[in-house]
Design an enzyme around this catalytic site. Structure first.
Site, mmCIF file in Angstrom:
data_model
loop_
_atom_site.group_PDB
_atom_site.id
_atom_site.type_symbol
_atom_site.label_atom_id
_atom_site.label_comp_id
_atom_site.label_asym_id
_atom_site.label_seq_id
_atom_site.Cartn_x
_atom_site.Cartn_y
_atom_site.Cartn_z
ATOM 1 N N ASP A 15 0.147 -11.296 9.745
ATOM 2 C CA ASP A 15 0.801 -11.325 11.121
ATOM 3 C C ASP A 15 0.419 -12.627 11.858
ATOM 4 O OD1 ASP A 15 2.209 -9.059 10.692
ATOM 5 O OD2 ASP A 15 0.880 -7.735 11.731
ATOM 6 N N ARG A 72 0.941 -1.197 -0.009
ATOM 7 C CA ARG A 72 0.032 0.129 -0.054
ATOM 8 C C ARG A 72 0.693 1.283 0.043
ATOM 9 N NH1 ARG A 72 -5.022 0.855 4.253
ATOM 10 N NH2 ARG A 72 -5.644 -0.807 3.004
ATOM 11 N N ASP A 90 -5.015 -9.204 11.912
ATOM 12 C CA ASP A 90 -3.982 -9.001 10.612
ATOM 13 C C ASP A 90 -3.699 -10.657 10.255
ATOM 14 O OD1 ASP A 90 -1.582 -8.964 9.186
ATOM 15 O OD2 ASP A 90 -1.889 -6.898 9.446
ATOM 16 N N THR A 117 -0.954 7.462 -1.096
ATOM 17 C CA THR A 117 -2.270 7.676 -1.943
ATOM 18 C C THR A 117 -3.067 6.523 -0.965
ATOM 19 O OG1 THR A 117 -1.586 6.048 -3.262
ATOM 20 C CG2 THR A 117 -1.074 8.301 -4.068
#
Length: 211
Positions: free
Chosen positions: A205, A107, A202, A111
């Site tokens: 993770d 990512r 997550d 933006t």
């Protein structure tokens, strides 16, 4: 052609997903549960595939000869790095002949849009490409992954996720209306940080024990 949403409902999936949602579940059991769910989902995802009688003949213990069945469709499993790796083996156990590629996205901090940093798929003629990404939140990563696959000329694409929300599902079908989405559970909503609720945290993770 309009893509469909298929929620893979099964009591074994529900039980294993409940294990994954528990914050006390350690990485090993989390990975094992995800692997098992992916295998169970494979039955639904590929139930429409056709087979053919190959030239190879098998001999049964009762003395009969039969042609060995094989899949007509070539399969490519394409996990989105890194969490998608957790679903790959579960699918491959069911389809050992499937080829495997990888799609790397990150990512952009400014933006917030996904950016492709790695792409490698096997060179197979007219395959069915199964994109694997456990979490379907906003749908941005899934849309980007499908864009990347289409850009290389692949047309027959399906998306496999573990949990997601309506927002992400609608976003994928807005940009890629013909792509079928297979998911184990549709959750309630996203929180202000973009995490799925109730979700499971997550996935990357928890799969790799990095938190």
């Amino acid at each position: 052609m309009s893509g469909k949403l298929v929620v893979c409902k099964h009591p074994l999936i529900d039980v294993k997903l409940s294990i994954m949602r528990d914050e006390k579940t350690k990485a090993k059991e989390f990975r094992e549960s995800l692997d098992e769910i992916a295998s169970l989902m494979t039955y639904e995802i590929f139930k429409d595939l056709e087979t053919y009688d190959s030239e190879c003949i098998i001999h049964t213990p009762t003395g009969c000869d039969l042609p060995k069945k094989k899949l007509k469709q070539k399969i490519i499993i394409a996990p989105v790095l890194r969490a998608g790796l957790g679903m790959t083996d579960g699918v491959r156990k069911m389809i050992p002949t499937a080829r495997i590629g990888h799609i790397g996205l990150y990512r952009n901090e400014e933006t917030l849009e996904p950016v492709e940093y790695y792409f490698k798929l096997p060179e197979v003629k007219n395959p069915l490409v199964l994109i694997c990404d456990p979490m379907l939140a906003t749908g941005g990563s899934a849309v980007a992954a499908i864009n990347a696959v289409k850009k290389r000329g692949y047309k027959n694409i399906r998306l496999m996720c573990l949990v997601g929300v309506k927002e992400g599902i609608e976003n994928v079908h807005k940009h890629h209306p013909e792509v079928d989405i297979f998911i184990a559970a549709v959750d309630e909503k996203l929180n202000d940080k973009g995490y799925i609720l109730p979700g499971l945290g997550d996935a990357g993770d928890r799969i790799f024990g990095t938190k």
